[in-house]
Design a protein around this motif. Sequence first.
Motif, PDB file in Angstrom:
ATOM      1  N   ASP A  40      48.351  62.579  30.696  1.00  0.00           N
ATOM      2  CA  ASP A  40      49.720  62.733  31.206  1.00  0.00           C
ATOM      3  C   ASP A  40      49.767  62.417  32.703  1.00  0.00           C
ATOM      4  OD1 ASP A  40      51.013  63.386  28.851  1.00  0.00           O
ATOM      5  OD2 ASP A  40      50.704  65.540  29.082  1.00  0.00           O
ATOM      6  N   ILE A  41      48.779  62.899  33.436  1.00  0.00           N
ATOM      7  CA  ILE A  41      48.716  62.623  34.874  1.00  0.00           C
ATOM      8  C   ILE A  41      48.510  61.137  35.120  1.00  0.00           C
ATOM      9  CG2 ILE A  41      47.323  62.978  36.966  1.00  0.00           C
ATOM     10  CD1 ILE A  41      46.793  65.841  35.941  1.00  0.00           C
ATOM     11  N   ALA A  42      47.614  60.528  34.350  1.00  0.00           N
ATOM     12  CA  ALA A  42      47.339  59.099  34.509  1.00  0.00           C
ATOM     13  C   ALA A  42      48.583  58.260  34.208  1.00  0.00           C
ATOM     14  CB  ALA A  42      46.180  58.692  33.597  1.00  0.00           C
ATOM     15  N   HIS A  43      49.320  58.655  33.189  1.00  0.00           N
ATOM     16  CA  HIS A  43      50.568  57.965  32.847  1.00  0.00           C
ATOM     17  C   HIS A  43      51.558  58.052  34.001  1.00  0.00           C
ATOM     18  CE1 HIS A  43      54.202  56.849  30.692  1.00  0.00           C
ATOM     19  NE2 HIS A  43      54.723  58.028  30.953  1.00  0.00           N
ATOM     20  N   ASP A  44      51.732  59.249  34.571  1.00  0.00           N
ATOM     21  CA  ASP A  44      52.635  59.427  35.708  1.00  0.00           C
ATOM     22  C   ASP A  44      52.150  58.642  36.927  1.00  0.00           C
ATOM     23  OD1 ASP A  44      54.239  61.083  34.198  1.00  0.00           O
ATOM     24  OD2 ASP A  44      53.393  62.946  34.995  1.00  0.00           O
ATOM     25  N   ASN A  45      50.838  58.614  37.132  1.00  0.00           N
ATOM     26  CA  ASN A  45      50.283  57.862  38.268  1.00  0.00           C
ATOM     27  C   ASN A  45      50.627  56.385  38.175  1.00  0.00           C
ATOM     28  OD1 ASN A  45      49.142  60.077  39.484  1.00  0.00           O
ATOM     29  ND2 ASN A  45      47.064  59.678  38.765  1.00  0.00           N
ATOM     30  N   ASN A  46      50.625  55.855  36.952  1.00  0.00           N
ATOM     31  CA  ASN A  46      50.951  54.446  36.781  1.00  0.00           C
ATOM     32  C   ASN A  46      52.384  54.168  37.211  1.00  0.00           C
ATOM     33  OD1 ASN A  46      52.104  52.286  34.475  1.00  0.00           O
ATOM     34  ND2 ASN A  46      50.231  51.667  35.538  1.00  0.00           N
ATOM     35  N   HIS A  47      53.297  55.045  36.838  1.00  0.00           N
ATOM     36  CA  HIS A  47      54.692  54.868  37.250  1.00  0.00           C
ATOM     37  C   HIS A  47      54.824  54.958  38.762  1.00  0.00           C
ATOM     38  CE1 HIS A  47      56.723  55.945  33.135  1.00  0.00           C
ATOM     39  NE2 HIS A  47      55.884  54.925  33.067  1.00  0.00           N
ATOM     40  N   LYS A  48      54.142  55.928  39.367  1.00  0.00           N
ATOM     41  CA  LYS A  48      54.209  56.072  40.828  1.00  0.00           C
ATOM     42  C   LYS A  48      53.680  54.834  41.530  1.00  0.00           C
ATOM     43  CE  LYS A  48      53.631  61.104  40.650  1.00  0.00           C
ATOM     44  NZ  LYS A  48      52.691  62.238  40.926  1.00  0.00           N
ATOM     45  N   LEU A  49      52.591  54.298  41.007  1.00  0.00           N
ATOM     46  CA  LEU A  49      52.002  53.112  41.620  1.00  0.00           C
ATOM     47  C   LEU A  49      52.940  51.916  41.518  1.00  0.00           C
ATOM     48  CD1 LEU A  49      49.259  51.767  42.767  1.00  0.00           C
ATOM     49  CD2 LEU A  49      49.135  50.851  40.456  1.00  0.00           C
ATOM     50  N   LEU A  50      53.477  51.662  40.316  1.00  0.00           N
ATOM     51  CA  LEU A  50      54.350  50.505  40.145  1.00  0.00           C
ATOM     52  C   LEU A  50      55.574  50.589  41.041  1.00  0.00           C
ATOM     53  CD1 LEU A  50      54.205  49.954  36.271  1.00  0.00           C
ATOM     54  CD2 LEU A  50      53.024  48.659  38.052  1.00  0.00           C
ATOM     55  N   ARG A  51      56.049  51.794  41.299  1.00  0.00           N
ATOM     56  CA  ARG A  51      57.213  51.950  42.184  1.00  0.00           C
ATOM     57  C   ARG A  51      56.881  51.572  43.629  1.00  0.00           C
ATOM     58  NH1 ARG A  51      58.499  56.773  38.679  1.00  0.00           N
ATOM     59  NH2 ARG A  51      60.403  56.176  37.581  1.00  0.00           N
ATOM     60  N   LYS A  52      55.600  51.550  43.964  1.00  0.00           N
ATOM     61  CA  LYS A  52      55.185  51.146  45.314  1.00  0.00           C
ATOM     62  C   LYS A  52      54.700  49.703  45.371  1.00  0.00           C
ATOM     63  CE  LYS A  52      53.919  55.808  46.827  1.00  0.00           C
ATOM     64  NZ  LYS A  52      52.827  56.669  47.354  1.00  0.00           N
ATOM     65  N   VAL A  53      54.660  49.044  44.211  1.00  0.00           N
ATOM     66  CA  VAL A  53      54.164  47.665  44.155  1.00  0.00           C
ATOM     67  C   VAL A  53      55.280  46.669  43.832  1.00  0.00           C
ATOM     68  CG1 VAL A  53      52.675  46.071  42.868  1.00  0.00           C
ATOM     69  CG2 VAL A  53      51.797  48.308  43.570  1.00  0.00           C
ATOM     70  N   LEU A  54      56.161  47.005  42.900  1.00  0.00           N
ATOM     71  CA  LEU A  54      57.161  46.052  42.414  1.00  0.00           C
ATOM     72  C   LEU A  54      58.487  46.163  43.161  1.00  0.00           C
ATOM     73  CD1 LEU A  54      56.560  46.504  38.585  1.00  0.00           C
ATOM     74  CD2 LEU A  54      55.650  44.701  40.066  1.00  0.00           C
ATOM     75  N   THR A  55      59.251  45.084  43.149  1.00  0.00           N
ATOM     76  CA  THR A  55      60.567  45.081  43.783  1.00  0.00           C
ATOM     77  C   THR A  55      61.520  46.001  43.018  1.00  0.00           C
ATOM     78  OG1 THR A  55      61.323  43.210  42.446  1.00  0.00           O
ATOM     79  CG2 THR A  55      60.265  42.705  44.562  1.00  0.00           C
ATOM     80  N   ASP A  56      62.586  46.404  43.681  1.00  0.00           N
ATOM     81  CA  ASP A  56      63.575  47.275  43.045  1.00  0.00           C
ATOM     82  C   ASP A  56      64.185  46.608  41.821  1.00  0.00           C
ATOM     83  OD1 ASP A  56      63.185  49.288  44.892  1.00  0.00           O
ATOM     84  OD2 ASP A  56      64.852  48.648  46.183  1.00  0.00           O
ATOM     85  N   ASP A  57      64.437  45.304  41.923  1.00  0.00           N
ATOM     86  CA  ASP A  57      65.020  44.581  40.794  1.00  0.00           C
ATOM     87  C   ASP A  57      64.115  44.649  39.568  1.00  0.00           C
ATOM     88  OD1 ASP A  57      66.869  42.538  39.520  1.00  0.00           O
ATOM     89  OD2 ASP A  57      64.985  41.413  39.549  1.00  0.00           O
ATOM     90  N   MET A  58      62.811  44.400  39.760  1.00  0.00           N
ATOM     91  CA  MET A  58      61.904  44.429  38.618  1.00  0.00           C
ATOM     92  C   MET A  58      61.748  45.839  38.077  1.00  0.00           C
ATOM     93  SD  MET A  58      60.237  42.763  36.438  1.00  0.00           S
ATOM     94  CE  MET A  58      60.208  41.102  37.152  1.00  0.00           C
ATOM     95  N   LEU A  59      61.723  46.823  38.958  1.00  0.00           N
ATOM     96  CA  LEU A  59      61.610  48.207  38.498  1.00  0.00           C
ATOM     97  C   LEU A  59      62.777  48.574  37.595  1.00  0.00           C
ATOM     98  CD1 LEU A  59      60.423  49.972  41.780  1.00  0.00           C
ATOM     99  CD2 LEU A  59      59.101  49.672  39.685  1.00  0.00           C
ATOM    100  N   THR A  60      63.971  48.141  37.959  1.00  0.00           N
ATOM    101  CA  THR A  60      65.137  48.409  37.118  1.00  0.00           C
ATOM    102  C   THR A  60      64.995  47.736  35.751  1.00  0.00           C
ATOM    103  OG1 THR A  60      66.584  48.610  39.049  1.00  0.00           O
ATOM    104  CG2 THR A  60      67.635  48.123  36.929  1.00  0.00           C
ATOM    105  N   ARG A  61      64.459  46.538  35.747  1.00  0.00           N
ATOM    106  CA  ARG A  61      64.347  45.778  34.491  1.00  0.00           C
ATOM    107  C   ARG A  61      63.287  46.345  33.549  1.00  0.00           C
ATOM    108  NH1 ARG A  61      63.629  39.853  36.541  1.00  0.00           N
ATOM    109  NH2 ARG A  61      63.765  39.330  34.324  1.00  0.00           N
ATOM    110  N   ILE A  62      62.322  47.080  34.080  1.00  0.00           N
ATOM    111  CA  ILE A  62      61.311  47.681  33.206  1.00  0.00           C
ATOM    112  C   ILE A  62      61.514  49.197  33.047  1.00  0.00           C
ATOM    113  CG2 ILE A  62      59.611  45.887  33.723  1.00  0.00           C
ATOM    114  CD1 ILE A  62      58.170  47.881  35.528  1.00  0.00           C
ATOM    115  N   GLY A  63      62.667  49.685  33.419  1.00  0.00           N
ATOM    116  CA  GLY A  63      63.008  51.080  33.173  1.00  0.00           C
ATOM    117  C   GLY A  63      62.434  52.068  34.148  1.00  0.00           C
TER     118      GLY A  63
END
Length: 268
Positions: A240-263
């Motif tokens: 569960d922690i690893a899953h949440d970490n992935n979301h946190k990381l992607l939010r610091k790597v991807l653009t806002d537009d792409m983040l919206t497109r992948i939920g």
Amino acid sequence: MFEPLNKGHAISEATFFFEFENIPETALNLMLEAYQHVADILPRNDPMPGMIFEQSSAGFSMNQVPGAEWKHFRPDGSPDWLARITPNSVSVHCMEYSGWTLVWPIAYRILANIFQSCEDQTLPLINLGLRYVDRFDFKGNVADYDANLLIRPNSPYIASQVRDHGTRWHNYTGWFEPSEKLRMDLLQQLNVDAVEQGPTKLPIVSITHASLLRSQYPGQLDSFRRLTHISESSVATLMDIAHDNNHKLLRKVLTDDMLTRIGLGLGE
């Protein structure tokens, strides 16, 4: 522009992995006997013998030991679920990601049956964790390729110089983060590969991110091999922690537009 691999997310594979110094042949055979309990999920059972090196007074020898891949297939014949048992690892791979609340219980059931079959065996666990691979395809004229259409400006995890060197680049890094729930440090591994695929030279960016525990002394990770109930086991907390970490990381790597497109946009 860049497109995520799937509608609503970009995940091409999620892997739940356990790595050992070695798995004794007795334990391997017990694990393989667990197949009967998961055959409804993974109907194909392919033997996959492995080789181990052993040292004795007579020198070194190489011996064959059992292993297997258990699979489920898509209608086109490609695997969408796979469990792999080798002399040094047990892993479950999902290539048809349908959301955490659906995928994790299936992976847990497979892993629980494998490990419960050999609970009384000594297995020196050295690493375990969750690895995601997200894929983004560039669509359009390659002359218009710009990594900044995908990667967030000033992301602390992507070296600035790689963005301005065409469609082929790599960015590998790793660091430890403390976890209060686990009372251990989690290793974060981030590998970003930008390549040109196939004869069309289609630009692709793959983001591979793993959150894992690495043993610091013998027996430290033993409790993570005891899969009792999904809501109670240590490994469920880790995943569960690893899953949440992935979301946190992607939010610091991807653009806002792409983040919206992948939920993963603001508020999601």
